[in-house]
Design a protein around this motif. Structure first.
Motif, PDB file in Angstrom:
ATOM      1  N   GLY A   7       0.947  -1.546   0.226  1.00 19.38           N
ATOM      2  CA  GLY A   7       0.254   0.134   0.288  1.00 19.38           C
ATOM      3  C   GLY A   7       1.028   1.472   0.276  1.00 19.38           C
ATOM      4  O   GLY A   7       2.035   1.602  -0.647  1.00 19.38           O
ATOM      5  N   TYR A   8       0.180   2.500   0.242  1.00 19.06           N
ATOM      6  CA  TYR A   8       0.908   3.694   0.178  1.00 19.06           C
ATOM      7  C   TYR A   8       1.533   4.035   1.373  1.00 19.06           C
ATOM      8  O   TYR A   8       0.872   3.590   2.488  1.00 19.06           O
ATOM      9  CB  TYR A   8       0.142   4.891   0.117  1.00 19.06           C
ATOM     10  CG  TYR A   8       0.484   6.338   0.484  1.00 19.06           C
ATOM     11  CD1 TYR A   8       1.518   6.897  -0.621  1.00 19.06           C
ATOM     12  CD2 TYR A   8       0.817   6.868   1.111  1.00 19.06           C
ATOM     13  CE1 TYR A   8       2.432   7.915  -0.267  1.00 19.06           C
ATOM     14  CE2 TYR A   8       1.353   7.851   1.811  1.00 19.06           C
ATOM     15  CZ  TYR A   8       2.326   8.597   0.568  1.00 19.06           C
ATOM     16  OH  TYR A   8       2.527   9.913   0.782  1.00 19.06           O
ATOM     17  N   GLY A   9       3.036   4.448   1.831  1.00 14.92           N
ATOM     18  CA  GLY A   9       3.059   5.067   2.783  1.00 14.92           C
ATOM     19  C   GLY A   9       4.429   3.807   3.363  1.00 14.92           C
ATOM     20  O   GLY A   9       4.706   2.608   2.386  1.00 14.92           O
ATOM     21  N   PRO A  10       5.115   4.157   5.077  1.00 11.55           N
ATOM     22  CA  PRO A  10       5.706   3.195   5.418  1.00 11.55           C
ATOM     23  C   PRO A  10       5.367   2.121   5.438  1.00 11.55           C
ATOM     24  O   PRO A  10       4.452   2.027   6.003  1.00 11.55           O
ATOM     25  CB  PRO A  10       5.922   4.164   6.518  1.00 11.55           C
ATOM     26  CG  PRO A  10       5.758   5.520   6.521  1.00 11.55           C
ATOM     27  CD  PRO A  10       4.856   5.562   5.314  1.00 11.55           C
ATOM     28  N   SER A  11       5.846   0.872   5.375  1.00 10.07           N
ATOM     29  CA  SER A  11       5.583  -0.083   4.991  1.00 10.07           C
ATOM     30  C   SER A  11       6.558  -1.243   6.391  1.00 10.07           C
ATOM     31  O   SER A  11       7.250  -1.369   6.968  1.00 10.07           O
ATOM     32  CB  SER A  11       5.900  -1.074   4.319  1.00 10.07           C
ATOM     33  OG  SER A  11       5.177  -2.556   4.358  1.00 10.07           O
ATOM     34  N   GLU A  12       5.502  -1.594   7.857  1.00  8.97           N
ATOM     35  CA  GLU A  12       6.061  -3.041   9.040  1.00  8.97           C
ATOM     36  C   GLU A  12       7.144  -4.076   7.957  1.00  8.97           C
ATOM     37  O   GLU A  12       8.416  -4.103   8.542  1.00  8.97           O
ATOM     38  CB  GLU A  12       5.256  -3.234   9.152  1.00  8.97           C
ATOM     39  CG  GLU A  12       5.175  -2.191  10.186  1.00  8.97           C
ATOM     40  CD  GLU A  12       3.693  -2.363  11.446  1.00  8.97           C
ATOM     41  OE1 GLU A  12       3.880  -3.668  11.402  1.00  8.97           O
ATOM     42  OE2 GLU A  12       2.867  -2.182  12.173  1.00  8.97           O
ATOM     43  N   ARG A  13       6.331  -4.518   6.635  1.00  8.94           N
ATOM     44  CA  ARG A  13       6.888  -5.635   5.935  1.00  8.94           C
ATOM     45  C   ARG A  13       8.694  -5.407   5.829  1.00  8.94           C
ATOM     46  O   ARG A  13       9.730  -5.794   6.083  1.00  8.94           O
ATOM     47  CB  ARG A  13       5.813  -5.951   4.865  1.00  8.94           C
ATOM     48  CG  ARG A  13       7.179  -6.912   4.418  1.00  8.94           C
ATOM     49  CD  ARG A  13       6.509  -7.813   2.850  1.00  8.94           C
ATOM     50  NE  ARG A  13       6.060  -6.472   2.081  1.00  8.94           N
ATOM     51  CZ  ARG A  13       7.254  -6.680   1.219  1.00  8.94           C
ATOM     52  NH1 ARG A  13       8.425  -7.809   1.701  1.00  8.94           N
ATOM     53  NH2 ARG A  13       7.136  -5.586   0.201  1.00  8.94           N
ATOM     54  N   LEU A  14       8.830  -3.201   5.604  1.00  3.54           N
ATOM     55  CA  LEU A  14      10.428  -3.715   4.923  1.00  3.54           C
ATOM     56  C   LEU A  14      11.083  -3.346   5.576  1.00  3.54           C
ATOM     57  O   LEU A  14      11.798  -2.979   5.789  1.00  3.54           O
ATOM     58  CB  LEU A  14       9.773  -2.557   3.916  1.00  3.54           C
ATOM     59  CG  LEU A  14       8.716  -3.378   2.313  1.00  3.54           C
ATOM     60  CD1 LEU A  14       8.601  -1.608   1.403  1.00  3.54           C
ATOM     61  CD2 LEU A  14       9.906  -4.300   1.613  1.00  3.54           C
ATOM     62  N   PHE A  15      10.340  -2.630   6.877  1.00  4.75           N
ATOM     63  CA  PHE A  15      11.104  -1.684   7.495  1.00  4.75           C
ATOM     64  C   PHE A  15      11.956  -3.300   8.811  1.00  4.75           C
ATOM     65  O   PHE A  15      12.865  -2.837   8.436  1.00  4.75           O
ATOM     66  CB  PHE A  15      10.402  -0.814   8.851  1.00  4.75           C
ATOM     67  CG  PHE A  15       9.592   0.178   8.269  1.00  4.75           C
ATOM     68  CD1 PHE A  15      10.548   0.424   6.806  1.00  4.75           C
ATOM     69  CD2 PHE A  15       9.065   0.784   8.947  1.00  4.75           C
ATOM     70  CE1 PHE A  15      10.324   1.933   6.792  1.00  4.75           C
ATOM     71  CE2 PHE A  15       8.482   2.981   8.461  1.00  4.75           C
ATOM     72  CZ  PHE A  15       9.212   3.280   7.232  1.00  4.75           C
ATOM     73  N   GLN A  16      10.738  -3.913   8.740  1.00  6.05           N
ATOM     74  CA  GLN A  16      11.572  -5.535   8.954  1.00  6.05           C
ATOM     75  C   GLN A  16      12.600  -5.954   8.300  1.00  6.05           C
ATOM     76  O   GLN A  16      13.276  -6.899   8.770  1.00  6.05           O
ATOM     77  CB  GLN A  16      10.442  -6.435   9.489  1.00  6.05           C
ATOM     78  CG  GLN A  16      11.012  -7.420   9.698  1.00  6.05           C
ATOM     79  CD  GLN A  16      11.322  -7.239  11.236  1.00  6.05           C
ATOM     80  OE1 GLN A  16      10.676  -7.090  12.318  1.00  6.05           O
ATOM     81  NE2 GLN A  16      12.436  -7.711  11.753  1.00  6.05           N
ATOM     82  N   GLU A  17      12.262  -6.090   7.000  1.00  4.03           N
ATOM     83  CA  GLU A  17      13.449  -6.778   5.863  1.00  4.03           C
ATOM     84  C   GLU A  17      14.619  -5.715   6.125  1.00  4.03           C
ATOM     85  O   GLU A  17      15.616  -6.237   6.161  1.00  4.03           O
ATOM     86  CB  GLU A  17      12.564  -6.452   4.802  1.00  4.03           C
ATOM     87  CG  GLU A  17      13.456  -7.382   3.814  1.00  4.03           C
ATOM     88  CD  GLU A  17      12.718  -6.831   1.655  1.00  4.03           C
ATOM     89  OE1 GLU A  17      13.079  -6.092   1.378  1.00  4.03           O
ATOM     90  OE2 GLU A  17      11.566  -7.675   2.377  1.00  4.03           O
ATOM     91  N   ALA A  18      14.575  -4.590   6.521  1.00  3.19           N
ATOM     92  CA  ALA A  18      15.592  -3.641   6.133  1.00  3.19           C
ATOM     93  C   ALA A  18      16.380  -3.369   7.933  1.00  3.19           C
ATOM     94  O   ALA A  18      17.625  -3.908   7.468  1.00  3.19           O
ATOM     95  CB  ALA A  18      15.081  -2.113   6.627  1.00  3.19           C
ATOM     96  N   PHE A  19      15.393  -3.906   8.456  1.00  2.00           N
ATOM     97  CA  PHE A  19      16.087  -4.409   9.809  1.00  2.00           C
ATOM     98  C   PHE A  19      17.183  -5.669   9.501  1.00  2.00           C
ATOM     99  O   PHE A  19      18.622  -5.395   9.857  1.00  2.00           O
ATOM    100  CB  PHE A  19      15.635  -4.441  11.107  1.00  2.00           C
ATOM    101  CG  PHE A  19      15.971  -4.634  12.312  1.00  2.00           C
ATOM    102  CD1 PHE A  19      16.517  -4.296  13.284  1.00  2.00           C
ATOM    103  CD2 PHE A  19      15.820  -5.438  12.900  1.00  2.00           C
ATOM    104  CE1 PHE A  19      17.328  -4.260  14.199  1.00  2.00           C
ATOM    105  CE2 PHE A  19      16.641  -6.518  14.347  1.00  2.00           C
ATOM    106  CZ  PHE A  19      17.529  -5.408  14.669  1.00  2.00           C
TER     107      PHE A  19
END
Length: 784
Positions: free
Chosen positions: A122-134
């Motif tokens: 969806g639009y904006g920040p994503s918990e999935r991608l933030f977890q992936e980045a971490f």
């Protein structure tokens, strides 16, 4: 009358100030008119606008938090902490990501980027991608072109131990995210003087602050994102776009070369329209249909073959996107028409299962363009029980604020006054629709739902020259906040008009005003050729362009709208084939009127609409915009009475006459005298039996002989016995003109002269005189 499609709001710039600008700035009068219409009051203001310099770029440290951002980013670079640039999937987000990536890479940062997939994240920040980045070792997240509404997601990133810097330009909500630093030009309390930066503009500011100098090599990226995101092209945005376009024309970017190649744009001709209509849609296409990262890769690559390969892929995605947009738009229009969504001030809300959410913003824009209503288009996910979509708005309906009133049922949304995106539970859809309709009725009037076109420059045709049109480039770039001028030419003659194109759906005209002439083209306006009567004075609005052919340059008006408040007379007399004139008439606005029963019978074969007897029109009070007069009345007073009844804006004059006598005229006295002598010698004459021989002998038509016979009969000169014409005895001396048939024929010839055979201008004058009577104010009318 020709009704304009929109409400015209014409600016009338002060002539004295226009003349001052023209003289002091050494610019054509057309340019001076635009500047005065746009609110420039002094030579200094106008001169500063025309000659932008680096001084137009504001100090990036006027953005609250910028000094902390510089310190935090440099600390991350010094410690080799991994940084993630988190972007967005549209052209603004892609260019923002590129600007930030190029800047951080130039500083030696360990940096990666991620862009959400609109179908997954969806639009904006994503918990999935933030977890992936971490998981990939990221210590610092920098959002670009998003983040201001990602409260929950940024809280999640912070809970993982990562620092978050938000750089955004979207409308902030009442609550801000718990980011370490927020860079936003429009936050309350900011000291930054220009709140209308695009996401890429904010990223550019960060780049400026981080490097300590203006990153001029990135202007082209700022220009693309700024134009594509439809932010105001004023202040420093205008400077960014000007410089960026010049940079692109120097072909110093593999990405620009590749985009120009696949979109058929000449590098030397790149302007804001090339970017907005050719480059922007292709950059947007990948994010609309899937992963947007190839867009960033296009701008980061230093390999020509790779750049062209990505550009070709973007081009194919754009074609796919166009086909999907057409399909969804057609389906949405069908829903709107079927459900009568447009009853009263309203917001259009349409949705369907499996509509591609990547193109819904484009569809919403097309619905706004077609219906001039705020539009929300939703893709329905039955499995997840979610509605996800995009919104576009009109003046008077602040989309973001109106959506914010419904935060309890649409938990995830963001955007601007004119555009927004949202995701919410499907069970809230009906409640959402009902609330928006109520909100629309509170803030939108019926008048606001009629589109208005703002016209900067009313022109005299002698002011329109190729030199003047070329000089308008001094005012470019045009866009939001400084729109391309709309020009108006008022009450000019149409010297010639014809349909063009294989489908005859376009129109080409030659306009005339005094001794000046101007070519005009109306694409998709072929029907205008049937709506312009001779001598009509029309007003046009549109864009001015230069048409170059075989080395010859001529100014040309690209017509956007046209109108005339004058009534029009269309001369279809003498066109016997009904199928030649019937298609010219807008049947839903027209009534067909006949004075004779025989006319109704004659035309009913060709005309399927009802044909009215003139008396029925008056008695039943039948009103219409247009009227087609099918035949001649027996008496002029009958037509006068019909014209007094209603003021039609268009009159189509056919005036069919089955037995016209105009060219036969009335026989001369010598003819009557000869015929009387002929009968006197014979005493009796079998007219019916011998009329053919008499016609051949005299050279008179049989109608003429029958007419003279009838006149003699009515004057009691002859009688009819057993089919024989018999001369009477004891004839009283009576003038021929006393016979009813003679009077009737004289009246008919006079009427045919006035209405059927008069030149167009005489016929128009005849109608003008009668319509003038209708417009006399009641207090000035004389009643007998």
């Amino acid at each position: 009358m020709i009704q304009s499609k929109k409400r015209w709001s014409i600016s009338r710039p002060d002539d004295k100030l226009v003349s001052t600008f023209e003289k002091e700035l050494s610019i054509p009068r057309v340019c001076a008119k635009v500047l005065v219409s746009r609110g420039f009051q002094t030579i200094q203001e106008a001169n500063s606008f025309l000659h932008l310099t680096e001084e137009n770029i504001h100090n990036p440290f006027l953005l609250n938090g910028m000094d902390h951002l510089v310190e935090r980013v440099h600390r991350a670079i010094d410690r080799q902490e991994r940084i993630m640039v988190y972007g967005d999937y549209d052209a603004d987000g892609i260019t923002s990501t590129t600007v930030m990536m190029k800047t951080l890479l130039s500083l030696g940062a360990d940096v990666i980027f991620k862009i959400p997939n609109r179908f997954i994240d969806g639009y904006g920040p994503s918990e999935r991608l933030f977890q992936e980045a971490f998981d990939e070792g990221v210590k610092l997240i920098i959002t670009v072109d998003n983040g201001i509404s990602g409260l929950k997601q940024i809280q999640f990133a912070k809970s993982l131990g990562m620092d978050v810097i938000v750089t955004d330009h979207h409308e902030p909500g009442e609550e801000l995210p718990v980011a370490d630093i927020i860079i936003h030009p429009g936050l309350e309390g900011t000291t930054y003087p220009f709140p209308h930066l695009a996401g890429v503009g904010v990223a550019f500011k960060v780049a400026h602050a981080l490097t300590g100098e203006i990153p001029t090599e990135l202007f082209y990226l700022v220009a693309i994102g700024t134009i594509a995101d439809l932010v105001s092209l004023t202040d420093e945005n205008r400077y960014f776009v000007q410089k960026g376009i010049k940079q692109m024309k120097r072909a110093n970017s593999l990405a620009i070369e590749a985009l120009a190649n696949v979109s058929g744009v000449e590098i030397s001709t790149i302007n804001e329209e090339s970017i907005g209509f050719m480059f922007g849609p292709r950059i947007n296409a990948v994010g609309r249909l899937g992963e947007a990262s190839p867009g960033v890769e296009l701008f980061l690559t230093d390999e020509q073959t790779h750049a062209l390969s990505i550009a070709n892929m973007l081009n194919e995605k754009n074609k796919e996107r166009q086909a999907i947009v057409k399909q969804i738009t057609d389906e949405a229009v069908a829903m709107i028409e079927k459900e009568n969504i447009l009853a009263g001030p309203s917001v259009i809300v349409v949705g369907k299962n499996d509509w591609n959410p990547g193109v819904l913003g484009i569809v919403a824009s097309k619905l706004v363009e077609k219906y001039y209503r705020p539009a929300i288009v939703l893709g329905i996910d039955e499995e997840k029980q979610l509605a996800k979509g995009s919104a576009r708005s009109i003046e008077g309906f602040h989309m973001y604020k109106e959506l914010a009133k419904n935060g309890d049922i649409i938990p995830h949304f963001g955007g601007h006054p004119m555009a927004a995106g949202m995701t919410f539970p499907l069970e809230n859809l009906e409640e959402f629709k009902n609330r928006l309709q109520a909100q629309a009725k509170e803030c939108l009037t019926d008048e606001q739902l009629i589109p208005v076109v703002l016209i900067d420059v009313p022109l005299e045709m002698h002011e329109i020259t190729t030199e003047a049109i070329e000089s308008l480039q001094k005012l470019a770039p045009f866009g939001m906040g400084f729109a391309k001028p709309v020009y108006c030419i008022e009450k000019v003659e149409v010297a010639s008009v014809r349909k063009i194109g294989s489908a005859q759906n376009h129109v080409k005209m030659e306009l005339k005003q005094d001794t000046s002439v101007l070519d005009a083209i109306g694409f998709g306006m072929g029907e205008l050729a049937d709506e312009i009567s001779p001598t009509a004075k029309l007003s046009f609005i549109g864009d001015l362009q230069i048409n170059e052919w075989n080395g010859l340059k001529k100014p040309q008006l690209m017509i956007q709208d046209v109108k005339t408040n004058d009534w029009q007379l269309f001369d279809i007399r003498g066109i016997r084939q009904v199928n030649r004139w019937l298609p010219m008439i807008s049947l839903e606005k027209n009534i067909f009127v006949a004075f004779h029963e025989a006319t109704i019978s004659h035309f009913s074969t060709f005309i399927k609409e009802k044909i009215w007897q003139y008396t029925d029109v008056i008695e039943q009070q039948i009103k219409s915009d247009y009227v087609t007069l099918l035949d001649l009345p027996a008496d002029e007073t009958l037509l006068n009475k019909l014209l007094e009844y209603h003021d039609w804006s268009r009159i189509y004059a056919h005036f069919y006459a089955e037995d016209s006598t105009y060219f036969e005229g009335i026989p001369s006295r010598d003819q009557f005298k000869w015929y009387f002598s002929f009968l006197a010698k014979r005493k009796t004459f079998a007219l019916k039996q011998h009329i053919h021989e008499l016609s051949k002998q005299t050279g008179w038509s049989q109608n003429t002989i029958n007419f003279m016979s009838k006149v003699f009969f009515e004057l009691n000169f002859v009688r009819i016995d057993n089919g024989m014409l018999v001369l009477n005895d004891h004839l009283a001396k009576t003038d021929l003109s006393e016979a009813p048939a003679y009077k009737q024929r004289a009246k008919k010839i006079e009427l045919e002269h006035k209405l059927l055979y008069a030149p167009y201008m005489e016929l128009k004058q005849w109608f003008e005189e009668r319509k003038a009577v209708q417009t006399v104010p009641e207090e000035e009318q004389v009643w007998i």
